[in-house]
Design an enzyme around this catalytic site. Structure first.
Site, PDB file in Angstrom:
ATOM      1  N   SER A 149     -86.173  62.256  34.952  1.00 48.49           N
ATOM      2  CA  SER A 149     -84.674  62.706  34.665  1.00 48.49           C
ATOM      3  C   SER A 149     -83.724  61.635  35.105  1.00 48.49           C
ATOM      4  CB  SER A 149     -84.559  63.957  35.794  1.00 48.49           C
ATOM      5  OG  SER A 149     -83.316  64.359  35.977  1.00 48.49           O
ATOM      6  N   TYR A 163     -86.244  66.479  44.473  1.00 49.54           N
ATOM      7  CA  TYR A 163     -86.244  66.343  43.105  1.00 49.54           C
ATOM      8  C   TYR A 163     -85.935  64.886  42.543  1.00 49.54           C
ATOM      9  CZ  TYR A 163     -85.467  67.452  38.166  1.00 49.54           C
ATOM     10  OH  TYR A 163     -85.257  67.217  36.719  1.00 49.54           O
TER      11      TYR A 163
HETATM   12  N1  LIG Z   1     -83.383  70.720  31.663  1.00 48.17           N
HETATM   13  C1  LIG Z   1     -82.939  69.862  31.893  1.00 48.17           C
HETATM   14  O1  LIG Z   1     -81.751  69.634  31.607  1.00 48.17           O
HETATM   15  C2  LIG Z   1     -83.829  68.942  32.432  1.00 48.17           C
HETATM   16  C3  LIG Z   1     -83.040  67.383  32.672  1.00 48.17           C
HETATM   17  C4  LIG Z   1     -83.815  66.499  33.433  1.00 48.17           C
HETATM   18  C5  LIG Z   1     -85.329  66.629  33.604  1.00 48.17           C
HETATM   19  N2  LIG Z   1     -85.768  67.846  33.194  1.00 48.17           N
HETATM   20  C6  LIG Z   1     -87.157  67.956  33.494  1.00 48.17           C
HETATM   21  O2  LIG Z   1     -87.670  68.601  32.247  1.00 48.17           O
HETATM   22  C7  LIG Z   1     -89.075  69.301  32.634  1.00 48.17           C
HETATM   23  C8  LIG Z   1     -89.101  70.674  32.071  1.00 48.17           C
HETATM   24  O3  LIG Z   1     -88.078  71.296  32.820  1.00 48.17           O
HETATM   25  P1  LIG Z   1     -87.166  72.588  32.084  1.00 48.17           P
HETATM   26  O4  LIG Z   1     -85.873  72.055  31.999  1.00 48.17           O
HETATM   27  O5  LIG Z   1     -87.832  73.153  30.752  1.00 48.17           O
HETATM   28  O6  LIG Z   1     -87.147  73.470  33.176  1.00 48.17           O
HETATM   29  P2  LIG Z   1     -87.964  74.918  33.437  1.00 48.17           P
HETATM   30  O7  LIG Z   1     -87.538  75.756  32.166  1.00 48.17           O
HETATM   31  O8  LIG Z   1     -87.846  75.361  34.835  1.00 48.17           O
HETATM   32  O9  LIG Z   1     -89.610  74.431  33.299  1.00 48.17           O
HETATM   33  C9  LIG Z   1     -90.193  73.888  34.124  1.00 48.17           C
HETATM   34  C10 LIG Z   1     -91.551  73.980  33.552  1.00 48.17           C
HETATM   35  O10 LIG Z   1     -92.525  73.587  34.735  1.00 48.17           O
HETATM   36  C11 LIG Z   1     -93.500  74.310  34.649  1.00 48.17           C
HETATM   37  N3  LIG Z   1     -93.929  74.583  36.075  1.00 48.17           N
HETATM   38  C12 LIG Z   1     -92.939  74.738  37.140  1.00 48.17           C
HETATM   39  N4  LIG Z   1     -94.011  74.770  38.268  1.00 48.17           N
HETATM   40  C13 LIG Z   1     -95.118  74.615  38.051  1.00 48.17           C
HETATM   41  C14 LIG Z   1     -96.484  74.488  38.605  1.00 48.17           C
HETATM   42  N5  LIG Z   1     -96.304  74.648  39.993  1.00 48.17           N
HETATM   43  N6  LIG Z   1     -97.447  74.264  38.016  1.00 48.17           N
HETATM   44  C15 LIG Z   1     -97.515  74.141  36.855  1.00 48.17           C
HETATM   45  N7  LIG Z   1     -96.326  74.104  36.004  1.00 48.17           N
HETATM   46  C16 LIG Z   1     -95.250  74.510  36.456  1.00 48.17           C
HETATM   47  C17 LIG Z   1     -93.221  75.733  34.230  1.00 48.17           C
HETATM   48  O11 LIG Z   1     -94.242  76.338  33.648  1.00 48.17           O
HETATM   49  P3  LIG Z   1     -94.119  78.173  33.859  1.00 48.17           P
HETATM   50  O12 LIG Z   1     -93.096  78.537  34.183  1.00 48.17           O
HETATM   51  O13 LIG Z   1     -94.472  78.450  32.385  1.00 48.17           O
HETATM   52  O14 LIG Z   1     -95.409  78.365  34.758  1.00 48.17           O
HETATM   53  C18 LIG Z   1     -92.104  75.162  33.130  1.00 48.17           C
HETATM   54  O15 LIG Z   1     -92.939  75.056  31.775  1.00 48.17           O
HETATM   55  C19 LIG Z   1     -89.242  69.019  34.284  1.00 48.17           C
HETATM   56  O16 LIG Z   1     -89.923  68.044  34.449  1.00 48.17           O
HETATM   57  C20 LIG Z   1     -87.736  68.890  34.429  1.00 48.17           C
HETATM   58  O17 LIG Z   1     -87.696  68.150  35.590  1.00 48.17           O
HETATM   59  C21 LIG Z   1     -85.065  68.955  32.594  1.00 48.17           C
END
Ligand SMILES: NC(=O)c1ccc[n+]([C@@H]2O[C@H](COP(=O)([O-])OP(=O)(O)OC[C@H]3O[C@@H](n4cnc5c(N)ncnc54)[C@H](OP(=O)(O)O)[C@@H]3O)[C@@H](O)[C@H]2O)c1
Length: 259
Positions: A149, A163
């Site tokens: 991130s 985080y």
């Molecule tokens: N959105 C952004 O702007 C952004 C920016 C920088 C980095 N990221 C990174 O992108 C990645 C995906 O995030 P997102 O934005 O798509 O957010 P999100 O919608 O909250 O998704 C988080 C993902 O992680 C999984 N997860 C959470 N806790 C878990 C656990 N204990 N065991 C297994 N899986 C788990 C969830 O799976 P389920 O809920 O289906 O179980 C979901 O697929 C993350 O690593 C996040 O840090 C996102």
């Protein structure tokens, strides 16, 4: 040119691939021809997402909660069984966050975040090294892509202390592993998304309207799009990305590079 990005015959694992950024990535890999295994904590959501994505290619549901090393080892065993001995791509996308003021930021906000964001990616890679090596050749290495991130690279003032620390850790872990695994034909890179419209950034949006303060802070003044994260991952997973390892790649509308 399209052959350069073709992933036909490759097997990819995308953790957290049922929704959010992981779903965008899984769909991109499927469209490029890969077989994709996805995970979600909820078995029914995982199965439903895999069934929906079956229209794009072969998609396998492997439900799991990555809250412990044992769960990561168990998932690795199921990936081993599903991939037929050769695993070409791991995208460690599953991520957990916690926000709160520094004065009351609780100790319980640390272990779970570090487990899902840092330790699980390491354990999965360690357990699946034989399958990655079996898939890898000097001309077309196996790929491990860790989703970090911008919050692990620049101070974002999000009060998400565990985080941001976990994301800086996964960036460094990726470089460390890249150095050790280059000779074994396994490329390891970190991708650093900026702001994408997912559940994790829902508090910054009111329906489709993004908080103007968030947009003002991004040099390109908009959030990222599904094609932009999916395209970056397909590039890194494909022959086109074969010479890249140990990199930290921002996909962020200029947040890191223009800062
Ligand atoms: N959105 C952004 O702007 C952004 C920016 C920088 C980095 N990221 C990174 O992108 C990645 C995906 O995030 P997102 O934005 O798509 O957010 P999100 O919608 O909250 O998704 C988080 C993902 O992680 C999984 N997860 C959470 N806790 C878990 C656990 N204990 N065991 C297994 N899986 C788990 C969830 O799976 P389920 O809920 O289906 O179980 C979901 O697929 C993350 O690593 C996040 O840090 C996102």
């Amino acid at each position: 040119m399209s052959a350069l990005f073709d992933l036909s015959g490759k097997f990819a694992l995308v953790t957290g691939g049922a929704q959010g950024l992981g779903r965008m990535i899984a769909e991109g890999l499927l469209r490029a021809g890969a077989t994709v295994a996805i995970t979600s904590r909820k078995a029914d959501a995982c199965e439903a997402a895999a069934a929906e994505m079956a229209a794009l290619g072969r998609c396998i549901a492997l439900p799991c909660d990555l809250s412990s090393p044992e769960a990561a080892v168990d998932l690795a065993g199921r990936v081993r069984a599903a991939c037929g001995g050769k695993l070409h791509v791991i995208v460690n996308n599953a991520g957990k966050t916690w926000g709160g003021p520094v004065d009351s930021f609780p100790d319980k906000a640390w272990p779970g975040v570090m487990m899902v964001n840092v330790q699980a990616p390491f354990t999965l890679l360690r357990e699946l090294l034989p399958e990655l090596e079996a898939a890898a050749t000097p001309d077309d290495p196996a790929r491990v892509i860790n989703i970090g991130s911008v919050a692990g690279k620049v101070t974002e003032r999000l009060s998400a202390y565990s985080y941001s620390a976990s994301k800086a850790a996964i960036h460094m872990l990726s470089r460390d592993l890249a150095g050790d695994l280059a000779a074994r034909n396994i490329n390891v890179n970190a991708v650093m998304p900026g702001f994408f419209p997912t559940r994790m950034t829902a508090h910054m949006r009111d329906a489709e309207d993004v908080d103007p303060k968030v947009l003002a802070h991004i040099p390109m003044h908009r959030m990222g799009r599904a094609d932009e994260i999916a395209g970056t991952i397909v590039f890194l997973a494909s022959r086109a990305g074969g010479y890249i390892t140990g990199a930290e790649i921002p996909v962020d509308g200029g947040l890191v590079g223009c800062g």
